[in-house]
Write a protein that holds these residues in place. Structure first.
Motif, PDB file in Angstrom:
ATOM      1  N   GLU A   1       0.844  -1.197   0.000  1.00  0.00           N
ATOM      2  CA  GLU A   1       0.000   0.000   0.000  1.00  0.00           C
ATOM      3  C   GLU A   1       0.875   1.241   0.000  1.00  0.00           C
ATOM      4  OE1 GLU A   1      -4.087   0.605   2.107  1.00  0.00           O
ATOM      5  OE2 GLU A   1      -2.560   1.236   3.539  1.00  0.00           O
ATOM      6  N   THR A   2       0.422   2.257  -0.720  1.00  0.00           N
ATOM      7  CA  THR A   2       1.056   3.565  -0.676  1.00  0.00           C
ATOM      8  C   THR A   2       0.081   4.544  -0.035  1.00  0.00           C
ATOM      9  OG1 THR A   2       2.333   3.125  -2.688  1.00  0.00           O
ATOM     10  CG2 THR A   2       2.091   5.426  -2.029  1.00  0.00           C
ATOM     11  N   LEU A   3       0.583   5.363   0.863  1.00  0.00           N
ATOM     12  CA  LEU A   3      -0.277   6.320   1.558  1.00  0.00           C
ATOM     13  C   LEU A   3      -0.312   7.639   0.795  1.00  0.00           C
ATOM     14  CD1 LEU A   3       0.762   5.711   5.280  1.00  0.00           C
ATOM     15  CD2 LEU A   3      -0.847   4.450   3.834  1.00  0.00           C
ATOM     16  N   ARG A   4      -1.533   8.132   0.599  1.00  0.00           N
ATOM     17  CA  ARG A   4      -1.715   9.416  -0.072  1.00  0.00           C
ATOM     18  C   ARG A   4      -2.284  10.402   0.949  1.00  0.00           C
ATOM     19  NH1 ARG A   4      -5.399   8.711  -4.963  1.00  0.00           N
ATOM     20  NH2 ARG A   4      -3.466   7.974  -5.951  1.00  0.00           N
ATOM     21  N   PHE A   5      -1.551  11.508   1.199  1.00  0.00           N
ATOM     22  CA  PHE A   5      -1.951  12.496   2.191  1.00  0.00           C
ATOM     23  C   PHE A   5      -2.638  13.672   1.495  1.00  0.00           C
ATOM     24  CE2 PHE A   5       1.359   9.959   4.061  1.00  0.00           C
ATOM     25  CZ  PHE A   5       0.953   9.796   5.375  1.00  0.00           C
TER      26      PHE A   5
END
Length: 555
Positions: A332-336
């Motif tokens: 998973e990649t976190l998008r802020f």
């Protein structure tokens, strides 16, 4: 003009004292000036709409500071004397910096709210495409309570996990399962038992404030050692009364690990309830069993799993998919928020994708170990899910689909939380506000209305599988239980059962009354609702997708 101003009282006192000291040489007939030490004045900042001071101006300035050593960190509490306004303005700046939808938050005057009430409204009011609130996951919890359960899996209660059918009359409250070794389990209260009365109060029909207060007090005891008498109706129509004393409940995240013999081969099954640190050992033991037994199919029962730590979700995903499918892939990649396209606003670190963790983790130190996890290397997995399946559970489903592992969903639409947060303590309260969206290896993370089982999936949030009601007439892990039975049938035939319904679900007539008659009897009265776990702080929070500082390689 700044967003806050400090009182000039202390400054005026200091100027006066300096002026009265005199100076110069020579004699004087003036008597010496006696000064009295003054108590430091606590200054209260002020709010100015649209102007946000740095979080550091207000953090750990508390109306009621803690003192001593934090038992969970071993360090002194950082609290200093402050005011409620300091706490509120910290929440405001923290939200403006880190909240995913910061630009959808109304900047209301904090003077009009208590600290917790102010936090409650620091969220978006926008809706999802289906018309539900975009942010259903905004909450706070006493820090000591949160740390106790998230680290050790211990909470206070009877050991019931409840299914809330209705909180107003005619109320419905059904036992989903009981925690092993808990007072409820020792009292042998089975799955599917429905509450009829508590301490002599008619649970189903009492609509008085006194009755509801008594129900809440007994149902959610503040302390261990509270004794209550429950009357239940069992699935066979008989009734039973049990006296149960609340205690400190140790949560068992992984339960009912089984290897089922079928015509197609061995099928592994396990019930998984929450992604807390203590789950690592249970998951490893379960997969060790599945590997040793050479299972060829796997059923993950996540129907009541509200989420938890993403590192554990990554480990579980690896144990399903194995090394070849996860090699160089992203869990998973976190998008802020758009203020932070490349930097994590919480940790200050450059945003890096989370890998599929293939080894055990020392969660106390936040380090990967050299011990390899067991894995099955499956290309298909079956997930039993409901609207209580949330957050980190959904992240597992999304991550596996991102590396082309087929996820077959049996049950109902999940809760829809591709979002998460970093639990943040200030002044003894831990706050959870949505700070990131997770996307998988293929860049997908748009399932705000949940993953949906269907026989003809057309969209990325639709998964192959069957809509099946939760079945309270059989134990979890029983091959005849409705959802597991439907899963095994789908695995064998590729088709869904024609009808799978539970006679124990929302069966009002079985409780001995008619809903329309009950509502008629209450005509003109306000229906008083009992509490639910997600409205209280006695239980660990549902819909909990928690990130932690980056897990590091052991040096």
């Amino acid at each position: 003009m700044k967003a806050y101003t400090y009182s000039s009282v202390a400054l005026a006192v200091m100027v006066t004292l300096l002026g009265g000291c005199g100076g110069g040489g020579g004699s004087s007939n003036n008597p010496p000036v006696a000064t009295t030490p003054t108590t430091p004045v606590t200054s209260e900042p002020e709010w100015e709409a649209g102007v946000y001071e740095p979080q550091s101006q207000f953090i750990a300035k508390c109306e009621t500071p803690r003192s001593g050593i934090d038992p969970f960190t071993g360090s002194a509490y950082p609290d200093t004397q402050g005011t409620a306004m300091d706490e509120k303005l910290w929440l405001r700046s923290w939200t403006n910096d880190t909240y995913l939808w910061y630009d959808e938050v109304d900047d209301n005057d904090p003077e009009n709210f208590s600290v917790l009430a102010y936090f409650d409204q620091l969220k978006t009011t926008e809706l999802t495409p289906s018309g539900t609130p975009k942010d259903n996951f905004h909450f706070s919890q006493d820090t000591a309570e949160y740390n106790e359960l998230s680290q050790s899996g211990i909470s206070s209660g009877y050991g019931f996990d409840w299914e809330f059918g209705s909180t107003t009359v005619p109320r419905q409250l059904t036992v989903r399962f009981t925690e092993p070794g808990s007072p409820a389990a020792l009292a042998e209260v089975p799955r599917g038992a429905k509450v009829l009365s508590i301490n002599g109060v008619d649970f189903v029909n009492d609509n008085t404030q006194q009755g509801v207060d008594a129900i809440n007090a007994a149902l959610f005891p503040d302390d261990a050692g509270t004794t209550a008498n429950f009357e239940f109706e069992l699935v066979d129509g008989t009734t039973t009364s049990v006296e149960i004393t609340s205690g400190d409940i140790s949560v068992t995240p992984v339960q009912n690990v089984k290897v089922l013999e079928t015509e197609r081969g061995k099928v592994g099954y396990f019930q998984f309830n929450t992604f807390i640190v203590t789950a690592q050992e249970g998951l490893i033991n379960a997969f060790d069993t599945f590997v040793e037994q050479n299972v060829t199919e796997l059923v993950m029962d996540l129907r009541y799993n509200g989420g938890g730590r993403l590192a554990l979700a990554s480990q579980l995903s690896y144990m399903v998919a194995g090394p070849n499918q996860t090699n160089d892939a992203i869990f998973e990649t976190l998008r802020f928020n758009d203020k932070n396209p490349s930097t994590n606003p919480v940790t200050g670190e450059t945003i890096r994708p989370t890998p599929f963790y293939s080894t055990e983790i020392d969660y106390d130190a936040g380090l990967l170990t050299d011990t390899l996890l067991p894995s099955l290397s499956l290309t298909r997995v079956y997930v039993i899910a409901t609207d209580a399946t949330c957050s980190a559970s959904e992240a597992v489903m999304n991550a596996l689909r991102g590396i082309d592992v087929e996820v077959v969903q049996i049950g109902s639409t999940t809760c829809g939380k591709p979002y998460g947060f970093y639990p943040t303590d200030n002044c003894g309260e831990t706050y959870f506000t949505i700070q990131f969206q997770g996307i998988n290896n293929k860049g997908f993370g748009d399932y705000a209305d949940g993953f949906m089982p269907t026989t003809t999936p057309n969209f990325d949030f639709e998964l192959p599988g069957c809509e099946v009601e939760d079945d309270f007439t059989a134990s979890l892990g029983d091959p005849d239980e409705g959802m597991l039975s439907a899963t095994l049938q789908y695995a064998a035939t590729g088709s869904c059962p024609e009808v799978v319904a539970s006679s124990a679900v929302a069966n009002i007539e079985a409780l001995g009354f008619n809903q329309s008659e009950s509502q008629s009897a209450q005509a003109g009265q306000k229906l008083i609702a009992i509490d639910k776990p997600q409205t209280r702080k006695e239980t660990f929070v549902l819909h909990n997708k928690i990130n932690q500082p980056v897990i590091k390689e052991r040096e």
